[in-house]
Scaffold this motif. Structure first.
Motif, PDB file in Angstrom:
ATOM      1  N   VAL A 156       0.863  -1.175   0.000  1.00 41.72           N
ATOM      2  CA  VAL A 156       0.000   0.000   0.000  1.00 41.72           C
ATOM      3  C   VAL A 156       0.900   1.226   0.000  1.00 41.72           C
ATOM      4  CG1 VAL A 156      -1.766   1.304   1.252  1.00 41.72           C
ATOM      5  CG2 VAL A 156      -1.745  -1.204   1.365  1.00 41.72           C
ATOM      6  N   SER A 157       0.720   2.108  -0.972  1.00 39.64           N
ATOM      7  CA  SER A 157       1.421   3.393  -0.996  1.00 39.64           C
ATOM      8  C   SER A 157       0.397   4.480  -0.707  1.00 39.64           C
ATOM      9  CB  SER A 157       2.059   3.647  -2.367  1.00 39.64           C
ATOM     10  OG  SER A 157       3.098   2.727  -2.630  1.00 39.64           O
ATOM     11  N   VAL A 158       0.582   5.192   0.405  1.00 43.91           N
ATOM     12  CA  VAL A 158      -0.301   6.304   0.762  1.00 43.91           C
ATOM     13  C   VAL A 158       0.176   7.510  -0.037  1.00 43.91           C
ATOM     14  CG1 VAL A 158      -1.158   7.758   2.627  1.00 43.91           C
ATOM     15  CG2 VAL A 158      -0.660   5.327   3.064  1.00 43.91           C
ATOM     16  N   LEU A 159      -0.704   8.058  -0.867  1.00 45.63           N
ATOM     17  CA  LEU A 159      -0.295   9.030  -1.867  1.00 45.63           C
ATOM     18  C   LEU A 159      -0.053  10.424  -1.320  1.00 45.63           C
ATOM     19  CD1 LEU A 159      -2.557   8.037  -4.884  1.00 45.63           C
ATOM     20  CD2 LEU A 159      -0.374   7.072  -4.129  1.00 45.63           C
ATOM     21  N   SER A 160       0.900  11.099  -1.950  1.00 47.69           N
ATOM     22  CA  SER A 160       1.176  12.510  -1.669  1.00 47.69           C
ATOM     23  C   SER A 160       0.374  13.368  -2.641  1.00 47.69           C
ATOM     24  CB  SER A 160       2.670  12.798  -1.840  1.00 47.69           C
ATOM     25  OG  SER A 160       3.063  12.594  -3.187  1.00 47.69           O
ATOM     26  N   GLU A 161       0.283  14.664  -2.321  1.00 44.27           N
ATOM     27  CA  GLU A 161      -0.456  15.598  -3.189  1.00 44.27           C
ATOM     28  C   GLU A 161       0.030  15.545  -4.633  1.00 44.27           C
ATOM     29  OE1 GLU A 161      -1.708  19.198  -0.156  1.00 44.27           O
ATOM     30  OE2 GLU A 161       0.088  19.431  -1.363  1.00 44.27           O
ATOM     31  N   GLU A 162       1.319  15.343  -4.821  1.00 47.77           N
ATOM     32  CA  GLU A 162       1.860  15.337  -6.184  1.00 47.77           C
ATOM     33  C   GLU A 162       1.472  14.087  -6.975  1.00 47.77           C
ATOM     34  OE1 GLU A 162       6.348  13.903  -6.358  1.00 47.77           O
ATOM     35  OE2 GLU A 162       6.083  15.417  -4.801  1.00 47.77           O
ATOM     36  N   MET A 163       0.787  13.147  -6.329  1.00 48.50           N
ATOM     37  CA  MET A 163       0.416  11.896  -6.992  1.00 48.50           C
ATOM     38  C   MET A 163      -1.046  11.849  -7.426  1.00 48.50           C
ATOM     39  SD  MET A 163       2.643   9.054  -4.965  1.00 48.50           S
ATOM     40  CE  MET A 163       2.292   7.854  -6.262  1.00 48.50           C
ATOM     41  N   ARG A 164      -1.670  13.008  -7.544  1.00 48.96           N
ATOM     42  CA  ARG A 164      -3.076  13.048  -7.964  1.00 48.96           C
ATOM     43  C   ARG A 164      -3.278  12.362  -9.317  1.00 48.96           C
ATOM     44  NH1 ARG A 164      -6.961  18.366  -8.038  1.00 48.96           N
ATOM     45  NH2 ARG A 164      -8.641  17.430  -9.228  1.00 48.96           N
TER      46      ARG A 164
END
Length: 170
Positions: A77-85
């Motif tokens: 599971v990768s919890v996304l950062s804002e830059e990963m929209r």
């Protein structure tokens, strides 16, 4: 009321809007089956237990990823950062091509599962399926946490609220 019926007084559209008022993070769950990468965006992800360490995500049963994740038995599971929209939107796209779907997304391989972990993620976990529970048109997949990662410690998390993406205020 039977588990197979929806109370006629509950409007599914209203339910979706009401449930959407709960702000969530956004994550991508990845797995490897027969040497091929598979991935799906989820916002139904949560910690479940500290002893043992358990988390859960809820894939829709008709999604390709549902059976693949269960077959793999291990996943990340990768919890996304804002830059990963954009990644969130891409991995939520139904019917997208499977071959090369991770191309263009910077990632590493989890040392335990071999599943993709996105380099711009705010956090990542590698898991082994511990239990699967029926939940209507979704399954609740509970995973035992095998390893933890913080790929991008200074990144800000991507938030989903009211049917759209938002930002965490500081």
């Amino acid at each position: 009321m039977s588990g197979d019926r929806v109370d006629p007084g509950v409007d599914p559209g209203l339910f979706r809007r009401v449930a959407g008022r709960f702000a969530t993070g956004v994550a991508i769950v990845t797995s490897v089956v027969d040497g091929a990468d598979h991935a799906m965006t989820v916002n139904a992800f949560a910690s479940v237990s500290l002893d043992p360490l358990l988390v859960m995500f809820c894939p829709e049963k008709i999604a390709r990823f549902h059976d693949l994740a269960l077959d793999a038995g291990e996943w990340a599971v990768s919890v996304l950062s804002e830059e990963m929209r954009d990644a969130s939107q891409w991995f939520a796209t139904r019917g997208r091509m499977l071959d090369g779907q991770l191309q263009g997304w910077d990632h590493t391989r989890g040392p335990v599962t071999g599943a993709a972990i996105f380099s711009a993620a705010v956090a990542a976990l590698e898991c082994r399926t511990h239990a699967v529970h029926d939940a209507g048109d979704h399954s609740i997949v509970v995973g035992e946490v095998l390893s933890l990662h913080v790929p991008s410690p200074d990144a800000r998390p991507l938030i989903f609220y009211g049917g759209g993406y938002g930002r965490l205020a500081h």
